[in-house]
Structure formats: C-alpha cells, structure tokens
Design an enzyme around this catalytic site. Structure first.
Site, PDB file in Angstrom:
ATOM      1  N   MET A 121       0.884  -1.249   0.102  1.00  0.00           N
ATOM      2  CA  MET A 121       0.057   0.150  -0.041  1.00  0.00           C
ATOM      3  C   MET A 121       0.859   1.241  -0.112  1.00  0.00           C
ATOM      4  SD  MET A 121      -2.892   1.508   0.038  1.00  0.00           S
ATOM      5  CE  MET A 121      -2.961   3.248  -0.170  1.00  0.00           C
ATOM      6  N   GLU A 122       0.478   2.288  -0.919  1.00  0.00           N
ATOM      7  CA  GLU A 122       1.214   3.365  -1.129  1.00  0.00           C
ATOM      8  C   GLU A 122       1.451   4.484  -0.331  1.00  0.00           C
ATOM      9  OE1 GLU A 122      -1.336   2.051  -3.146  1.00  0.00           O
ATOM     10  OE2 GLU A 122      -2.505   4.178  -3.829  1.00  0.00           O
ATOM     11  N   ASN A 123       1.064   4.234   1.072  1.00  0.00           N
ATOM     12  CA  ASN A 123       0.941   5.389   1.732  1.00  0.00           C
ATOM     13  C   ASN A 123       2.385   6.213   1.610  1.00  0.00           C
ATOM     14  OD1 ASN A 123      -1.141   3.708   3.372  1.00  0.00           O
ATOM     15  ND2 ASN A 123       0.778   2.689   4.071  1.00  0.00           N
ATOM     16  N   HIS A 139       5.685  -0.202  -8.565  1.00  0.00           N
ATOM     17  CA  HIS A 139       4.292   0.073  -8.422  1.00  0.00           C
ATOM     18  C   HIS A 139       4.045   1.330  -7.445  1.00  0.00           C
ATOM     19  CE1 HIS A 139       0.036  -1.081  -9.061  1.00  0.00           C
ATOM     20  NE2 HIS A 139       0.010  -0.581  -7.854  1.00  0.00           N
ATOM     21  N   GLU A 140       4.471   0.813  -6.251  1.00  0.00           N
ATOM     22  CA  GLU A 140       4.039   1.718  -4.983  1.00  0.00           C
ATOM     23  C   GLU A 140       4.804   3.148  -5.230  1.00  0.00           C
ATOM     24  OE1 GLU A 140       1.608   0.616  -3.481  1.00  0.00           O
ATOM     25  OE2 GLU A 140       2.045  -1.359  -4.178  1.00  0.00           O
ATOM     26  N   HIS A 188       2.692   5.146  -7.620  1.00  0.00           N
ATOM     27  CA  HIS A 188       1.811   5.984  -7.145  1.00  0.00           C
ATOM     28  C   HIS A 188       2.209   7.329  -6.281  1.00  0.00           C
ATOM     29  CE1 HIS A 188      -1.581   3.250  -7.525  1.00  0.00           C
ATOM     30  NE2 HIS A 188      -1.083   2.188  -6.820  1.00  0.00           N
ATOM     31  N   GLU A 219      -4.428   2.981 -10.569  1.00  0.00           N
ATOM     32  CA  GLU A 219      -3.896   1.802 -10.518  1.00  0.00           C
ATOM     33  C   GLU A 219      -3.733   1.339 -11.784  1.00  0.00           C
ATOM     34  OE1 GLU A 219      -2.959   0.341  -8.020  1.00  0.00           O
ATOM     35  OE2 GLU A 219      -4.410   1.218  -6.389  1.00  0.00           O
TER      36      GLU A 219
HETATM   37 ZN   LIG Z   1      -1.644   0.298  -6.872  1.00  0.00          ZN
END
Ligand SMILES: [Zn+2]
Ligand SMILES: *[C@@H]1O[C@H](CO)[C@@H](O)[C@H](O)[C@H]1NC(C)=O
Ligand SMILES: *[C@@H]1O[C@H](CO)[C@@H](O)[C@H](O)[C@H]1NC(C)=O
Ligand SMILES: *[C@@H]1O[C@H](CO)[C@@H](O)[C@H](O)[C@H]1NC(C)=O
Length: 936
Positions: free
Chosen positions: A324-326, A358-359, A362, A381
C-alpha cells in the site's frame, strides 16, 4: 453502535400522520381550507433526505489540517486518540458530518467545535452507522469562510481484522511473540483509526503524534520531529507536518523492527524496515537498492521532484494486499518486499522490484495527483501498473521486461473482459460496496494495457510531456480522466498530430466494457485486406444486456507488418467506430507471405485472419526462422487462436495447429502464454480421462526437448534463461515426464531423510514439492505439513500450494478443514487453500462443497476484501462444465441472495460455466480426433 447519543430519528408521528390530522381538523373547520390543505399536502414532495442520509459527505465544510494523536498499547491493544481538525466553512451549516467507524466517541469529553469569536456550541451528536458518519448538531450555523477546530476524543482497539489500525505479530529468535501495530486505510478504513472526512477529494495537511511504550519505535509518513517522555515508560513521538493529501494515505506504526537506510542522489532518505533477524540476514538489501534508484528514475521521468524528505518501506507479517502506497511510509507483505540474496530467484527478484516500482509510481499518480472520487481509481491503479514496467526496465534492462507485458498484464484480463458480466474500467461508484468492488483485475491490468496502447499510438515523448503537464498542473489536488486526455490532446497537437482527439479515442476504451476483435480478410491478388471490428465475447451465445451509448465499437489503432518487413516500424491504421468494413492496402505483401497484426500485442484487441493467412502464419512458426516473429507475438498468436476457437470464430483444429511449433521454441514468454491459453482446455476437460489420456502425452512431447536441453543443473545467465529453465522443468514434471518426476521425488525424499533441503535450489522448490506430493502418499504430505507449521513465511508460500497438489481426496478435505484454524494457517492465507484445491483436477467438487458448507466463514472473514472473494469464487468454480455444475451454482445463489463482494465473481462463474458447457458440446469430439491423429 455504542457511544451514540441519539439514534437515527424515526419519522415523527406528525410527519407520518400529518395529512390525516390536518384532514380531520379541516372537516370540523372550513371546507375551503380543507381543499387548500389537501392540494398543498399531496403536492409536497417527499421529505428531503437529511444530509447524513446521503452516502457522500456534504461539501459544506472543508478540512484543512488534522492534528492526530493516537496512543497504542501493544500489551492490552487498547487505542485512545484525539483529533483536532481545522475546517473551513464553505456553506453555512448547523451540522458537522464526518466519518467514524469502530470507535467509541468519548462521552466524558464529548466533541467540540471552536472558532475565533462567538462559536456555536455542539447541542448533540450521534453516529449514523449506515454511512459510518459521526454527526455533530450545532446551536446555530457556522459562518461562511470562517475556520473552526473540531475536536474529537475517541477510544478503540488495535484491531484483529487487517484494516484501520490493526495488530500483527511474529515470533522472534528468542522464541517470544512480538506484536506490532500498523495502519491500512485504502479505500474506506481511515475512519476506523481516526474520525475524518474520509473521501479522496478532501485533502488536508496532517500532524501525527504516536504515543507508545518506549521499547518500540514509531513510524509515520514524515520524519520524527520531536520525542518526549509521557512517564510510566511511555513516549510521545511527534512527526513533521505532512503536506496536503487524502485521508487514506495517512500511515503510522508501532513496532520493534530494525532498518537499513540509504540516501538518493537527490537527497531522499530511503529506509527498509523488517523483523531484526531479517534485516540482519540482509533480506532488505535488494529492496533498498531498487527503491533508492527507482525513486530517482521517476523524479526524472515525471519531471516533478519527490516532495517528502524520506520514504520508508516496511515488511509486515500480516498484510491484506500486496502493498500500500502510503505517502512516505509504504507497507508490504513480508514476502513481497524481502529478498533472500543467499537463494537468488529471478522470479522473486522481478516481483520485488515490480511491486516497489508500482508503489513508487503511486507517489505521483494517486498521491500527488489524486482521483476526485473512487470512480477514477482505474487511472491511479492502471498507471501504477503500467509505469512500474518503466521502473523495472530501468533497474534491469537485460530482462527486456516490455516483452513480458502481454503475458503479465493483458492476456489474463482479456479473458475476464470477454464476458458480458465484465465492467468498464471507468464506472460510477455510489455505495460503499461499489468502492470495495472496484479493485479488480479490470482496473489494474486492462487499465495498464490501454495506457500502454495509448503511449504506443501517441509516441513516447508526447506521452511523457503530457504526463508532466498533468502532474504539475494538478499537484496536491484532484483530477479526473478528462483532464489527462486534454493534456494528451494538447501535447499531441503541439507535436504535429493535429487530428488526434484523445478523449474520443480513450472513451471507447474506458467507459464501455469489453474490447474488439479485428477480422482481417486478405485479397491475395490485389494485395489489400478488408478489416472489420466487433465486440469480442468468449461465449458467442451470450447476450449483452448492458447497453453502451458507444455501441461497443472502438477507435482501434491497428498495427501490422508483412512477412518481408518484420524488422520495420509497424504500419498504423485507425479504425473508427462508425466505419463499416474498411479496405487497407497492405504495403509489400506478397500472396505467399503472411501479414501479422497487433505488433508486440501493444493493442488491447484480438485479431482473426482468413484461413490462408492463418496457414501462412502456422507454416512460418513451423519453419526455422520462426523467431523473426517477436516472442510476445508468438504467444499472442496461440492465445488469440484458442480464444477465437472458444468463441466459435475459428476451428479448434487451426488453434491446435498453432501449438505444434512449440516443440522448437525455447523462450518462456510464448511458452507461458501458450500454457495459459491451452490451460482452458485442461481446466474444462482435464478431469475427463478420455481427453487427458491424449492431452498429457501431447503436451509432454512438446516440452520434452526444451526440458532435456536445460536439465536440472542450474543455468547461469539472465532472467529469461533462468525463468525458461524453471518453466521447462515444471511443465515437464506437470505433464508426467518420468525422468522429471523421478528426479523431483528423489530430491524430496532426500529432504525427508536428512531433514535438510539445501540441495533443492530455491527456484525449483515449488516444482519439486508439488511433483513429489502429487505422485507421493501420506509420507510426503505429512512431512510437508509439519514443515509448513514451522517454516518461515517465504517457505510457507511455497509449501501452501504444494500441499494442494496431492491426488488424495481425503487429504485435500483435511487440508481445507485445517485452513479454518488460524493457529495453523494465517487468516490471510486460508482462502488460498480452497483455491489450490479448486485448481487441482481431482478437487473440483471438494472445493465447491467446502466453500458451500463454509460460506459463512468466508463471508464473515473476507467479505471486506473483494480481491480475496473474487479469487476464491473464480478458482472454486473454474472447472465447472456440466449442467449439474450449473444447477448447483444456481441453487446456491438462490439460497444466498447476498453475495457481498463476490457478486461479480459469481455472475462471471455462471456465465463461464454456460460457456464451458457449450464448448464441450461443440469441441470435445473434434479435440479428441485431432489429438488421436497427432499421436499417430
Ligand atoms: Zn496500486
Ligand atoms: C541509517 O543507518 C545508520 C546505520 O547504518 C544509522 O546510524 C542511522 O541512524 C540511520 N538513519 C536513519 C534515519 O534511520
Ligand atoms: C536430475 O537429473 C539430472 C539430469 O538432468 C541429473 O544430472 C541429476 O543428477 C538428477 N538429480 C537427482 C537428484 O536425481
Ligand atoms: C544442510 O546441508 C548443507 C550441505 O548440503 C550444510 O551446509 C548445512 O549446514 C545443512 N544444514 C543443516 C541445518 O544441517
């Protein structure tokens, strides 16, 4: 819900019976009055819904800043907190409405609202659980333009469910169980950790303070600012002020992890956090290197510097998704971030680098510029899922990762998107359940695929320029897809593509589901071809009930090359939605030479050819020069042929004839794509002995030369060599090559005898385990089970699927029963067990019966995670191919009208089962004949 001062108000007696009471009075009093009143009462529209009865927050108040303090106790799991939210009043209102869930609002110091000068007081407050709202009622209206501070004290627990602020644990080297607390908010779970305006467009700044026992470390999005003792062994860590962002990107954690760090050439501090023993073993080193380099690459690529001083990446023993990209504190499953350099594996290396990229993508797409609402999640996404390949290519250019894209991203989602129960990538979101359901392969993989197609037709430089403009113009704000299309159109015009309207093109790909098949029919004497498009549906008998105003027609960037020009730049021809059959002149195509369309599978469509061209393509694949067709296109040819055959648009014989050349191919991409395409046949008829007795030897003879060439001695070399060897061995074992099976069984046996598996190369472990368990008995299975119970997470990831390889149905049932006990199998992994059984050719009815009997267990534990439920339903119903299967499915659905986040997956299962029944009716005999002849 506790803590509620006042329940949702039922309509008062007066509201309900008002008309009658008025009537009664009127009869006694004035007849004229009566008529007036009746007209007035009956014409009055129904009561306006109260502002808290709407799913969306009102826009009367705009949060500007949050001061959040949480105190998390890792011995009792008690959570207490306080949030001061500065809000600006945009429209006068007597209500403060925000999200709160799973919290007890403190009654002894109840919510307050303060402003400069005369402030209205909070006269009452209540929770409205239907929308997860907390509502404060004020004595009078707030003033437009004024800023107020809303203060809420709350209590809760560090949750056992893996969202909000939740707990996780691990056993350290001293054998002690250690706990940690961590957040996971996307999309709608920030409200479970702190009361907030939990919608993506309500961006604000944040200051976070985490109060914790002093033996732990606290982390958040920003670096530590100050730390003070609160006495009694408690410490308050205050973090620097965070820049504007949505609530779902906030993160904080309390743990006893260790870390390693590095600083980028642009001055960003990168940290990797994990259990101390994993850090000591160097398992974070690879991630640190990748993360540190990729962030700089993206700063350059997007042309916008990363705005925070640091990024931490933390590996968690329990985590619901992959990562998860926090912003500034990215969370991962341990197995997705850590990499053991002592047992290198190209697959794990790629997966790790891919998810980090990927993260990090973001950080720009999603964090810096956020979708205005969850209906735009696909852009977030889809972009991260596409741009990650650029990061990966930068980290390891030799991998040639763009060639993997069709296999990694497009191939599987094109199967889902060929059902009438599919969804557009862009779709309206009006309920909490809509929000949860949106996170599926369509937005990730189709989203990524159509963005790749876009870059391909618009050109790399124009694409990049438009992205940069879009990101800088909308930085710290929100945007919708039309704003991106506008930037792309502007950039395209500047760069000379004057008649390109990106919105017109991309709307056909985003706001309607599905994709087209292009049929190309050549005129061999004229050197031309007629091309037409039509909506590709895998079950030609299915009927599309959802109408599209675009009529399921697309703007298609058709690319092609002729046999003589394969090394050239592809020719691009546009097909417009309103064009019927279009005639194109094929440049340089001799009648004896093939034409190949959709070069590198860069377009999200399938291609069908006339029988002669299919024959020319098959002939070329069977020739010595087959490699001048690119690897991804070789895979696509097999994939298109099998899917067209499934849809009744091509005979199965032609499709089967496209596989024969594989006996010569040594590239893992066409092989993997072919195995997935033919996997359909195996799924549907793999448990039919008359077919599988022919199918297995056919596939075995195709793979054996590849297998014998690579052998078991690990080949040095690049990613593609390594993955190719692993694929060849696992395929040979799967199709029963006896040397392969013996070899695997012997290696497993040696493990049992020595209790040491260091002789099995890590990259071959999954094949060795599965093969030995499949061909073995209870000795092998029991041994693997005992190993599972004590293994580390990465080893468990290999053993879990292998345990599902046994052919013994009693054992499979035992396995599924055990999966419900979370002291044996972590709750996040339990759904995988029934999925593995569902994929096993002897497991079809076992998995289905188990899911049916334990539906409540799945519903209670996993309904919040649509990914999980979708995967379970897909795998458990995958092999359904008879009328009896369909009847059972429909009976179950009738008895369980609420399928929660599995609703979509179940409709797809029904549609898929119907298609499978029809496929068997139309193709089973033909397949048998073909296989019999191929054997002869
Ligand atoms: Zn994502
Ligand atoms: C980075 O690691 C070094 C040890 O290698 C340590 O002294 C330092 O405190 C770390 N920095 C941060 C910000 O964690
Ligand atoms: C596996 O097969 C290879 C031949 O490819 C052979 O050299 C090797 O010794 C075998 N290993 C075992 C454990 O049997
Ligand atoms: C396992 O065997 C290898 C040699 O094959 C050896 O180096 C290692 O120490 C052994 N591990 C254990 C735990 O016995």
């Amino acid at each position: 819900m506790s803590g509620s001062e006042k329940d949702e108000k039922a309509p008062s007696t007066w509201d309900k019976y008002g008309v009658k009471i008025v009537l009664a009075i009127c009869v006694v009093l004035l007849c004229i009055g009566l008529i007036v009143v009746i007209v007035f009462e009956t014409q009055r529209p129904g009561p306006e819904p109260k502002p808290w009865q709407k799913f969306r927050l009102p826009d009367t108040l705009i949060p500007v800043h949050y001061d959040v303090e949480v105190r998390g106790d890792l011995s009792t799991f008690a959570l207490t907190g306080r949030v001061d939210i500065s809000v600006r009043c945009a429209t006068p209102t007597k209500y403060v409405i925000l999200h709160s869930s799973e919290q007890e609002i403190d009654r002894s110091s109840p919510p307050t609202v303060q402003g400069s000068g005369d402030t209205p007081s909070v006269t009452s407050w209540f929770l409205y659980p239907e929308n997860e709202f907390l509502v404060l009622e004020l004595s009078e209206s707030l003033r437009e333009g004024a800023v107020y501070t809303v203060t809420i004290n709350f209590r809760g627990t560090i949750r056992t469910v893996l969202n909000g602020f939740y707990r996780s644990s691990y056993v350290n080297e001293q054998g002690q169980r250690r706990y940690l607390g961590i957040t996971d908010f996307q999309p709608q779970d920030a409200r479970k950790a702190y009361p907030c305006f939990d919608e993506p467009s309500f961006k604000a700044t944040f200051t976070v303070t985490v109060v914790h026992q002093q033996e732990y470390t606290a982390l958040s999005n920003m670096p530590l600012e100050s730390s003070e003792s609160r006495g009694g062994g408690w410490v308050a860590d205050r973090f620097q002020k965070m820049i504007r962002m949505p609530t779902y990107l906030l993160a904080f954690g309390i743990c006893d992890f260790d870390s390693i760090n590095a600083t980028t050439s642009t001055g960003i501090a990168t940290g990797i956090w994990a259990r101390p023993e994993y850090i000591a073993a160097g398992m974070g080193d690879f991630a640190l290197d990748v993360a540190n380099r990729v962030v700089v690459y993206f700063e350059d690529y997007f042309g916008v510097p990363f705005p925070l001083p640091k990024i931490d990446h933390i590996a968690l023993p329990d985590f619901n998704s992959g990562a998860m990209e926090n912003w500034g504190l990215i969370t991962y499953r341990e197995t997705r971030l850590l990499y053991d350099t002592n047992s290198p594996s190209a697959t794990v290396r790629k997966a790790t680098a891919r998810i980090i990229a990927h993260e990090l993508a973001h950080m720009w797409f999603g964090n810096l510029v956020t979708m205005a609402w969850w209906d735009g999640t696909w852009l977030n996404e889809g972009f991260a899922s596409y741009i990650q390949y650029k990061g990966l290519d930068f980290v390891d250019p030799a991998m040639n990762v763009m060639e993997h894209f069709a296999y990694d991203r497009s191939q599987a989602v094109m199967v889902d998107d060929a059902l009438t129960s599919s969804n557009p990538v862009y779709r309206p979101v009006n309920t909490a359940e809509d929000v949860t359901q949106i996170f599926g392969s369509i937005i990730y993989s189709k989203g990524a695929s159509i963005l790749r197609m876009l870059e391909n037709f618009i050109g790399e430089d124009t694409f990049k320029k438009a992205l940069k403009n879009y990101l800088s113009k909308n930085a710290y704000g929100n945007a919708v897809q039309d704003q991106l299309w506008a930037e792309l159109t502007t950039a395209a015009r500047e760069d000379g593509q004057t008649d390109l309207d990106v919105k017109a093109v991309m709307d056909t790909w985003t706001i309607q589901m599905g994709y087209p098949v292009v049929t190309m029919t050549r005129d061999y004497t004229r050197g031309t071809a007629e091309v037409t498009q039509r909506h590709f549906l895998v079950d030609s008998a299915s009927v599309v009930t959802v109408t599209s105003e675009l009529g399921y027609r697309w703007y298609i960037p058709l690319t092609y090359l002729t046999q003589a020009n394969l090394a050239n730049t592809p020719v691009l021809t546009w097909m417009a939605p309103n064009e019927g059959t279009k005639t194109i002149t094929l440049q340089g195509a001799a009648a004896s030479q093939f034409v190949l369309a959709n070069i590198n599978h860069a377009g999200f469509y399938r291609v069908n050819y006339d029988p002669t061209n299919w024959q020319l393509l098959a002939n070329h694949l069977n020739s010595d020069t087959f490699q001048d067709i690119p690897a991804d296109n070789r895979g696509t040819l097999v994939d298109d042929a099998f899917n067209l055959a499934r849809a009744g648009m091509l005979d199965l014989t032609t499709a089967m004839s496209m596989t024969q050349y594989l006996v010569k191919d040594r590239h893992f991409i066409p092989w993997s794509m072919a195995l997935r395409a033919t996997g359909y046949i195996e799924t549907v008829v793999g448990s039919v002995p008359e077919i599988s007795n022919l199918w297995q030897p056919y596939m075995r003879q195709l793979i054996t030369p590849f297998y014998e060439e690579v052998g078991w001695t690990l080949l040095p070399g690049d990613y593609n060599t390594e993955v190719g060897q692993v694929m060849a061995i696992s395929t040979a074992c799967e199709y029963g090559n006896s040397g392969c099976v013996n070899n695997a069984t012997m290696m497993f046996d040696q493990w049992i005898n020595t209790n040491n598996n260091s002789h099995i190369p890590e990259r071959l472990e999954s094949t060795v385990y599965c093969t030995a368990i499949q061909h073995g008995g209870s000795r092998e299975w029991d041994f693997a089970w005992q190993q599972y119970l004590t293994a580390e997470a990465s080893e468990q990831t290999l053993l879990l699927p292998a345990l599902g390889c046994t052919q013994d149905t009693d054992t499979l049932n035992t396995y599924m029963e055990r999966s419900k006990d979370d002291s044996l199998i972590r709750r996040q992994n339990a759904p995988l067990v029934v999925r593995y059984v569902g994929r096993n050719s002897v497991g079809k009815s076992l998995a289905w019966n188990f899911l049916r009997d334990n539906w409540d267990f799945y519903f209670e534990n996993y309904d919040g995670t649509s990914f999980t439920m979708t995967g379970v339903v897909e795998d458990v119903t995958r092999q359904f191919s008879t009328q009896e299967d369909l009847d059972q499915l429909e009976t179950f659905l009738a008895a369980h009208p609420n399928q929660g986040t599995a609703t979509q997956a179940f409709s797809q299962a029904v549609e898929g089962t119907r298609a499978n029944i029809r496929w068997r009716r139309d193709n089973e005999a033909e397949l048998r004949t073909w296989l019999t002849q191929a054997q002869g």
